[in-house]
Design an enzyme around this catalytic site. Sequence first.
Site, PDB file in Angstrom:
ATOM      1  N   HIS A  74      21.161 -33.671  18.384  1.00 58.68           N
ATOM      2  CA  HIS A  74      22.287 -32.770  18.130  1.00 58.68           C
ATOM      3  C   HIS A  74      21.800 -31.586  17.319  1.00 58.68           C
ATOM      4  O   HIS A  74      20.940 -31.745  16.454  1.00 58.68           O
ATOM      5  CB  HIS A  74      23.396 -33.505  17.367  1.00 58.68           C
ATOM      6  CG  HIS A  74      24.713 -32.808  17.459  1.00 58.68           C
ATOM      7  ND1 HIS A  74      25.062 -31.793  16.605  1.00 58.68           N
ATOM      8  CD2 HIS A  74      25.738 -32.964  18.333  1.00 58.68           C
ATOM      9  CE1 HIS A  74      26.263 -31.361  16.943  1.00 58.68           C
ATOM     10  NE2 HIS A  74      26.698 -32.037  17.980  1.00 58.68           N
TER      11      HIS A  74
ATOM     12  N   ASP B 245      28.155 -38.927  22.857  1.00 59.53           N
ATOM     13  CA  ASP B 245      28.116 -39.224  24.291  1.00 59.53           C
ATOM     14  C   ASP B 245      27.336 -40.480  24.638  1.00 59.53           C
ATOM     15  O   ASP B 245      27.353 -40.931  25.778  1.00 59.53           O
ATOM     16  CB  ASP B 245      27.504 -38.034  25.053  1.00 59.53           C
ATOM     17  CG  ASP B 245      28.423 -36.840  25.006  1.00 59.53           C
ATOM     18  OD1 ASP B 245      29.638 -37.038  25.166  1.00 59.53           O
ATOM     19  OD2 ASP B 245      27.941 -35.721  24.799  1.00 59.53           O
TER      20      ASP B 245
END
Length: 390
Positions: free
Chosen positions: A272, A330
């Site tokens: 991320h 996710d």
Amino acid sequence: TGKFTYDPGFLSTASCQSSITYIDGDKGELLYRGYPIEQLAVNCDYLDTCYLLLNGDLPNADQRANFHKRVLNHTMVNEQMQFFLRSFRRDAHPMAVMTGLVGALSAFYHDSTDINNPEHREIAAIRLIAKMPTLVAMAYKYSVGQPFMYPKNDLSYAGNFMHMMFATPCADYKVNPVIERALDRIFILHADHEQNASTSTVRLCGSSGTNPFAAIAAGVACLWGPSHGGANEACLNMLGEIQAKGGVAKVGEFMNQVKDKNSGVKLMGFGHRVYKNYDPRAKLMQETCKEVLTELGLENDPLFKLAMALEKIALEDDYFVARKLYPNVDFYSGIVQRAIGIPVQLFTAIFALARTVGWIAQLNEMIADPEYKIGRPRQLFTGAAARNVK
Ligand code: CMC
């Protein structure tokens, strides 16, 4: 770099001031309007979270009842939308369909298209939050050739979505409260995430004064990409491929491919831009995953086992440790959605459904900001100097 600061990927540029969502990427902390995501996920529902993001505080009992009623009053979409939807190929990707449908709302609701009018923005917000589940469910029903199911307003927001997805005119669908709560939590975890690519897209698009539906459609289009919201679909496809090649036994081989920079293979659902620690949403999603699989008697789900094995290796592997790569939201969300019966292709559309409120809250905040101007980045020109056509 001359007159302008060059910052590819906006690694160190704050594009706005915002008081909506706070992320501490080093600590792995996420707050909506000051409230930790862990508390919201347990003590609130998605519509409370929507109210919070839009208004700055959680609703009291009256505000809550009123907000829920207003949203539920707008769950139907104009009947003409069906004809627009029917013009798509049945095998179109749901995100292609959603980009079109959300943009098309601006052609149907003329009393909520002036982005500079707070009343228009307010009603556009309610309409978008209310209609997104209906549109996603319609896109799904169309893709499988089943009749559309109208919303049932005595159900909760998540329950209504499940009804529109899974009921048919010949068979009612009994909403399982554990699954309903899990879906609602998925919505909460995806509701906002400060200035990510799709939110920045919505802000930039809205800054031109376009209508709110068009700005949100731009967000849907951006979210589709596999580096962003499309990662949930890509992650489940990745798990499916490893499973097909031998499952947990092949994890080491797959990880070697990921670490080989020439392979172009990434561990989807990992890494991320902001989190350099465990994404708090991934933790909650992993818990939800366990609850849903247990409820459905799928405790031995091979893809969940595979995901856990990949995570374990990654968290101890130098490649991932050195780069501070952790599971993101996710990584587990696809496994939950698949267990609920949601087809893989629809995962990103559900992310869009849930993120819509964040996009709207950010759009509203931008327009209310006295320093708001049209977004207009500059460039460092690298092309030819002036020359003459001979
Ligand atoms: N698998 C393997 N290597 C990775 C991964 C990954 N998933 N993510 C990052 N890296 C490596 C990357 O190759 C780079 O290595 P090096 O320094 O040797 O060049 C390093 O880690 C830093 O990565 P980056 O690409 O410079 O980081 P970024 O901030 O530009 O990208 C990201 C962030 C999310 C796009 C990226 O981590 C990624 O592609 N992850 C997989 C897709 C994914 O799961 N996306 C969902 C994001 S969370 C949901 C959302 O909000 O959209």
